[in-house]
Design a protein around this motif. Structure first.
Motif, PDB file in Angstrom:
ATOM      1  N   ASP B  43       0.821  -1.203   0.000  1.00  0.00           N
ATOM      2  CA  ASP B  43       0.000   0.000   0.000  1.00  0.00           C
ATOM      3  C   ASP B  43       0.860   1.260   0.000  1.00  0.00           C
ATOM      4  OD1 ASP B  43      -2.568   1.057  -0.090  1.00  0.00           O
ATOM      5  OD2 ASP B  43      -2.429   1.641   2.017  1.00  0.00           O
ATOM      6  N   ARG B  44       2.116   1.083   0.404  1.00  0.00           N
ATOM      7  CA  ARG B  44       3.017   2.228   0.445  1.00  0.00           C
ATOM      8  C   ARG B  44       3.924   2.281  -0.772  1.00  0.00           C
ATOM      9  NH1 ARG B  44       4.599   4.459   5.588  1.00  0.00           N
ATOM     10  NH2 ARG B  44       2.906   4.180   7.060  1.00  0.00           N
ATOM     11  N   CYS B  45       4.041   1.162  -1.470  1.00  0.00           N
ATOM     12  CA  CYS B  45       4.972   1.130  -2.608  1.00  0.00           C
ATOM     13  C   CYS B  45       4.390   1.920  -3.777  1.00  0.00           C
ATOM     14  CB  CYS B  45       5.239  -0.307  -3.044  1.00  0.00           C
ATOM     15  SG  CYS B  45       6.363  -0.407  -4.454  1.00  0.00           S
ATOM     16  N   THR B  46       5.206   2.870  -4.296  1.00  0.00           N
ATOM     17  CA  THR B  46       4.770   3.670  -5.427  1.00  0.00           C
ATOM     18  C   THR B  46       5.466   3.239  -6.713  1.00  0.00           C
ATOM     19  OG1 THR B  46       6.495   5.283  -5.028  1.00  0.00           O
ATOM     20  CG2 THR B  46       4.373   5.687  -3.962  1.00  0.00           C
ATOM     21  N   GLY B  47       6.286   2.198  -6.622  1.00  0.00           N
ATOM     22  CA  GLY B  47       6.986   1.724  -7.810  1.00  0.00           C
ATOM     23  C   GLY B  47       8.063   2.661  -8.304  1.00  0.00           C
ATOM     24  N   CYS B  48       8.655   3.433  -7.400  1.00  0.00           N
ATOM     25  CA  CYS B  48       9.593   4.478  -7.820  1.00  0.00           C
ATOM     26  C   CYS B  48      10.965   3.938  -8.206  1.00  0.00           C
ATOM     27  CB  CYS B  48       9.760   5.523  -6.721  1.00  0.00           C
ATOM     28  SG  CYS B  48      10.721   4.934  -5.315  1.00  0.00           S
ATOM     29  N   GLN B  49      11.267   2.714  -7.843  1.00  0.00           N
ATOM     30  CA  GLN B  49      12.533   2.056  -8.196  1.00  0.00           C
ATOM     31  C   GLN B  49      13.740   2.569  -7.421  1.00  0.00           C
ATOM     32  OE1 GLN B  49      12.871  -0.249 -11.003  1.00  0.00           O
ATOM     33  NE2 GLN B  49      10.936   0.042 -12.033  1.00  0.00           N
ATOM     34  N   ALA B  50      13.526   3.343  -6.366  1.00  0.00           N
ATOM     35  CA  ALA B  50      14.666   3.808  -5.567  1.00  0.00           C
ATOM     36  C   ALA B  50      15.405   2.616  -4.966  1.00  0.00           C
ATOM     37  CB  ALA B  50      14.192   4.745  -4.458  1.00  0.00           C
ATOM     38  N   CYS B  51      14.646   1.592  -4.539  1.00  0.00           N
ATOM     39  CA  CYS B  51      15.275   0.403  -3.944  1.00  0.00           C
ATOM     40  C   CYS B  51      16.164  -0.305  -4.959  1.00  0.00           C
ATOM     41  CB  CYS B  51      14.208  -0.541  -3.405  1.00  0.00           C
ATOM     42  SG  CYS B  51      12.917  -0.965  -4.574  1.00  0.00           S
ATOM     43  N   VAL B  52      15.717  -0.325  -6.208  1.00  0.00           N
ATOM     44  CA  VAL B  52      16.478  -1.013  -7.248  1.00  0.00           C
ATOM     45  C   VAL B  52      17.817  -0.313  -7.454  1.00  0.00           C
ATOM     46  CG1 VAL B  52      16.457  -1.731  -9.663  1.00  0.00           C
ATOM     47  CG2 VAL B  52      14.331  -1.706  -8.351  1.00  0.00           C
ATOM     48  N   VAL B  53      17.762   1.011  -7.513  1.00  0.00           N
ATOM     49  CA  VAL B  53      18.985   1.785  -7.733  1.00  0.00           C
ATOM     50  C   VAL B  53      19.922   1.645  -6.536  1.00  0.00           C
ATOM     51  CG1 VAL B  53      19.901   4.101  -8.081  1.00  0.00           C
ATOM     52  CG2 VAL B  53      17.795   3.417  -9.221  1.00  0.00           C
ATOM     53  N   ALA B  54      19.348   1.730  -5.330  1.00  0.00           N
ATOM     54  CA  ALA B  54      20.171   1.634  -4.121  1.00  0.00           C
ATOM     55  C   ALA B  54      20.855   0.278  -4.051  1.00  0.00           C
ATOM     56  CB  ALA B  54      19.303   1.853  -2.888  1.00  0.00           C
ATOM     57  N   CYS B  55      20.116  -0.762  -4.393  1.00  0.00           N
ATOM     58  CA  CYS B  55      20.662  -2.122  -4.354  1.00  0.00           C
ATOM     59  C   CYS B  55      21.800  -2.254  -5.359  1.00  0.00           C
ATOM     60  CB  CYS B  55      19.566  -3.128  -4.669  1.00  0.00           C
ATOM     61  SG  CYS B  55      20.135  -4.816  -4.720  1.00  0.00           S
ATOM     62  N   GLN B  56      21.567  -1.695  -6.534  1.00  0.00           N
ATOM     63  CA  GLN B  56      22.565  -1.761  -7.595  1.00  0.00           C
ATOM     64  C   GLN B  56      23.878  -1.120  -7.137  1.00  0.00           C
ATOM     65  OE1 GLN B  56      20.632  -2.969 -10.147  1.00  0.00           O
ATOM     66  NE2 GLN B  56      22.101  -3.219 -11.799  1.00  0.00           N
ATOM     67  N   ALA B  57      23.757   0.009  -6.451  1.00  0.00           N
ATOM     68  CA  ALA B  57      24.949   0.732  -6.012  1.00  0.00           C
ATOM     69  C   ALA B  57      25.616   0.027  -4.833  1.00  0.00           C
ATOM     70  CB  ALA B  57      24.573   2.154  -5.615  1.00  0.00           C
ATOM     71  N   GLU B  58      24.817  -0.448  -3.895  1.00  0.00           N
ATOM     72  CA  GLU B  58      25.368  -1.058  -2.690  1.00  0.00           C
ATOM     73  C   GLU B  58      26.097  -2.357  -3.001  1.00  0.00           C
ATOM     74  OE1 GLU B  58      25.437  -0.224   0.532  1.00  0.00           O
ATOM     75  OE2 GLU B  58      26.003  -2.138   1.425  1.00  0.00           O
ATOM     76  N   ASN B  59      25.524  -3.134  -3.904  1.00  0.00           N
ATOM     77  CA  ASN B  59      26.007  -4.499  -4.069  1.00  0.00           C
ATOM     78  C   ASN B  59      26.853  -4.746  -5.311  1.00  0.00           C
ATOM     79  OD1 ASN B  59      24.873  -5.819  -1.671  1.00  0.00           O
ATOM     80  ND2 ASN B  59      22.923  -5.187  -2.562  1.00  0.00           N
ATOM     81  N   ASN B  60      27.411  -3.687  -5.877  1.00  0.00           N
ATOM     82  CA  ASN B  60      28.303  -3.835  -7.034  1.00  0.00           C
ATOM     83  C   ASN B  60      27.670  -4.648  -8.155  1.00  0.00           C
ATOM     84  OD1 ASN B  60      30.140  -2.510  -5.447  1.00  0.00           O
ATOM     85  ND2 ASN B  60      31.266  -4.369  -4.874  1.00  0.00           N
ATOM     86  N   ILE B  61      26.410  -4.383  -8.430  1.00  0.00           N
ATOM     87  CA  ILE B  61      25.746  -5.120  -9.501  1.00  0.00           C
ATOM     88  C   ILE B  61      26.101  -4.465 -10.831  1.00  0.00           C
ATOM     89  CG2 ILE B  61      23.529  -5.896 -10.405  1.00  0.00           C
ATOM     90  CD1 ILE B  61      22.484  -5.728  -7.529  1.00  0.00           C
ATOM     91  N   ALA B  62      26.420  -5.303 -11.787  1.00  0.00           N
ATOM     92  CA  ALA B  62      26.869  -4.789 -13.075  1.00  0.00           C
ATOM     93  C   ALA B  62      25.778  -3.948 -13.734  1.00  0.00           C
ATOM     94  CB  ALA B  62      27.257  -5.951 -13.983  1.00  0.00           C
ATOM     95  N   LEU B  63      26.210  -3.070 -14.634  1.00  0.00           N
ATOM     96  CA  LEU B  63      25.258  -2.208 -15.328  1.00  0.00           C
ATOM     97  C   LEU B  63      24.389  -3.046 -16.266  1.00  0.00           C
ATOM     98  CD1 LEU B  63      27.622   0.736 -16.264  1.00  0.00           C
ATOM     99  CD2 LEU B  63      26.111   0.540 -14.289  1.00  0.00           C
ATOM    100  N   ASN B  64      23.118  -2.724 -16.290  1.00  0.00           N
ATOM    101  CA  ASN B  64      22.211  -3.424 -17.184  1.00  0.00           C
ATOM    102  C   ASN B  64      22.016  -2.595 -18.445  1.00  0.00           C
ATOM    103  OD1 ASN B  64      21.682  -5.638 -15.489  1.00  0.00           O
ATOM    104  ND2 ASN B  64      20.313  -4.380 -14.258  1.00  0.00           N
ATOM    105  N   GLU B  65      22.841  -2.888 -19.426  1.00  0.00           N
ATOM    106  CA  GLU B  65      22.703  -2.149 -20.673  1.00  0.00           C
ATOM    107  C   GLU B  65      21.498  -2.680 -21.436  1.00  0.00           C
ATOM    108  OE1 GLU B  65      26.491  -3.198 -21.912  1.00  0.00           O
ATOM    109  OE2 GLU B  65      27.484  -1.721 -20.633  1.00  0.00           O
ATOM    110  N   GLU B  66      21.094  -1.907 -22.439  1.00  0.00           N
ATOM    111  CA  GLU B  66      19.869  -2.223 -23.161  1.00  0.00           C
ATOM    112  C   GLU B  66      19.892  -3.649 -23.723  1.00  0.00           C
ATOM    113  OE1 GLU B  66      19.014   0.574 -26.194  1.00  0.00           O
ATOM    114  OE2 GLU B  66      17.086  -0.314 -26.693  1.00  0.00           O
TER     115      GLU B  66
END
Lengths: 186, 278
Positions: B43-66
């Motif tokens: 009910d609180r999730c707005t789908g903003c993807q902030a978590c996705v970006v934060a996770c990507q930065a925190e965990n050294n996840i490779a860039l997802n190119e097109e």
């Protein structure tokens, strides 16, 4: 093979076998240097030669003769992951006055005057997938020498234990420390 | 073969191969009974993807190119799944953040031939990268599709080299990676707590996704601690877990979306009570 185990108490039976198998024919062929190299490789880094450092810092003078505690210079050791190498500034606390005329100290003073760090060569390094934090080990009452050997008598610091996973685990098992993979693997 | 029999057989094999014993469960020091878990309030999730970006930065996840995305080989340890409800013009977007569920009864763990993935005493589904040999059995076994295979060595532009997190391994080609609940942060909090001679406080550990969520839809904590925020939230009547019928016992609990425009179900009320948060 027993002589190997005396020389290197941490060599496993398999490593010793490899060493013997690899060295005997080479020695017979007269390749003494090669044999020594193979010996070092098979021993899994147990006998690491001391790297050359930019300044001939002598631990036996500081920790041995002067009796300075390890954590006086390696200040992070009881609170954080890295024990930390002291900064040039920290060396200069004493060496602005102490032994200021010696050539090695003058090298240090040159760093101080030009405001450049000293590029020490790292001696102990665990692999990238390992998380090692000094603080809990020191807090558990481990002596620095348990892992680093008798640094106080070393002119040049070298690695004396393999610090491979089995080496860590042996100690963790004996002291009922965590054996969960996630404790060390990151 | 039963689980226990399988384990003892595997242990016997390990003893034979390595000439040393693997500790049995009895020898492993007891845990403090923590079960890490997460509550996600949809009910609180707005789908903003902030978590996705934060996770990507925190965990050294490779860039997802097109191209990676088109090949369906993009890696996002947490992803926002979007669903449409209703027909235009009354269509509504629904978002579900999906990450590793850290299942108590995980299908991925039993299929790993080398024990690269296992359940630790604190309820984490752990992936030991340097043990993984890349069979991908676990990824096939995961009903949530949250395990990602490294088809390439990760690459970053030169300018991003210094943004890598030193507390997280950079995974190489040929191994599986997945959400760890930011185990590096858990470990750090535990070491800090031990240094101060206290227990880890509720809310002290925040994975990157939880920390970055602007609407605090994500909450992290210990389900075995009855007073923790996650325990309290998980008691909500809106509670559900993903694919519950699979019996995986997920460590991530979802709270159902409240739809103010939904027609009231028979005998009930359409509005879920806003009782959850103080």
């Amino acid at each position: 093979m027993e002589y190997l185990r005396v020389l290197l108490p941490r060599v496993t039976r398999m490593q010793a076998a490899i060493v013997v198998a690899a060295t005997v024919p080479v020695v017979l062929a007269g390749g003494g240097v090669l044999a020594a190299l193979l010996f070092l490789m098979a021993a899994g880094g147990t006998v690491t030669p001391a790297p050359t450092q930019p300044i001939a810092f002598d631990h036996s003078v500081h920790a041995g003769q002067a009796g300075i505690a390890c954590e006086f210079c390696h200040r992070g050791v009881d609170t954080q992951a890295a024990a930390t190498i002291p900064s040039v500034e920290q060396c200069m606390f004493c060496h602005a006055a102490v032994a200021a005329d010696k050539p090695q100290i003058q090298l240090l003073q040159a760093h101080w005057e030009t405001n450049t760090p000293i590029n020490w060569t790292r001696v102990h390094r665990v692999p990238d997938h390992v998380r090692f934090v000094h603080a809990p080990h020191v807090q558990a009452g481990l002596e620095c020498s348990t892992c680093h050997g008798d640094i106080a008598s070393m002119t040049e610091v070298r690695q004396v234990r393999s610090l491979a996973m089995g080496d860590c685990q042996d100690c963790h098992r004996e002291s009922a420390a965590p054996l969960d993979c996630a404790t060390c693997h990151k | 073969m039963s689980n226990a029999a399988h384990e003892s057989a595997a242990r016997a094999a390990a003893v034979g191969a390595l000439g040393q014993t693997i500790p049995t469960d009895a020898e492993v020091p007891p845990s403090d009974g923590t079960r890490w878990g997460m509550v996600i309030d949809l009910d609180r999730c707005t789908g903003c993807q902030a978590c996705v970006v934060a996770c990507q930065a925190e965990n050294n996840i490779a860039l997802n190119e097109e191209q990676r995305v088109l090949e369906r080989r993009a890696k996002t340890w947490i992803r926002i799944e979007r669903y449409w409800e209703g027909e235009f013009p009354n269509a509504k977007a629904r978002f579900i953040p999906v990450l590793c569920q850290h299942c108590g009864n995980a299908p991925c763990e039993t299929v790993c031939p080398v024990w690269a993935t296992y359940h630790n005493p604190e309820g984490l589904n752990v992936q030991v990268y340097n043990r993984c040999i890349g069979t991908r059995f676990c990824a096939n076994g995961c009903p949530y599709s949250v395990r990602y295979f490294n088809f390439w060595n990760p690459e970053w532009p030169e300018s991003l080299n210094n943004q890598l997190n030193p507390d997280v391994t950079v995974r190489s080609k040929g191994i599986i990676e997945k959400c760890t609940f930011c185990v590096q942060r858990i470990n750090r909090a535990q070491v800090d707590a031990k240094t101060d001679g206290r227990e880890v406080a509720d809310g002290e550990v925040q994975p990157a996704c939880v920390q970055s969520c602007p609407t605090t839809a994500l909450t992290f904590g210990d389900f075995n601690d009855e007073g923790s925020t996650v325990s309290r939230l998980a008691e909500s009547e809106r509670r559900y877990t993903l694919l519950e019928n699979f019996g995986t016992d997920p460590g991530v609990v979802y709270l159902k979306k409240v739809d103010p425009h939904a027609e009231a179900p028979e005998g009930g009320h359409g509005h879920a009570p806003a009782e959850d948060r103080a």
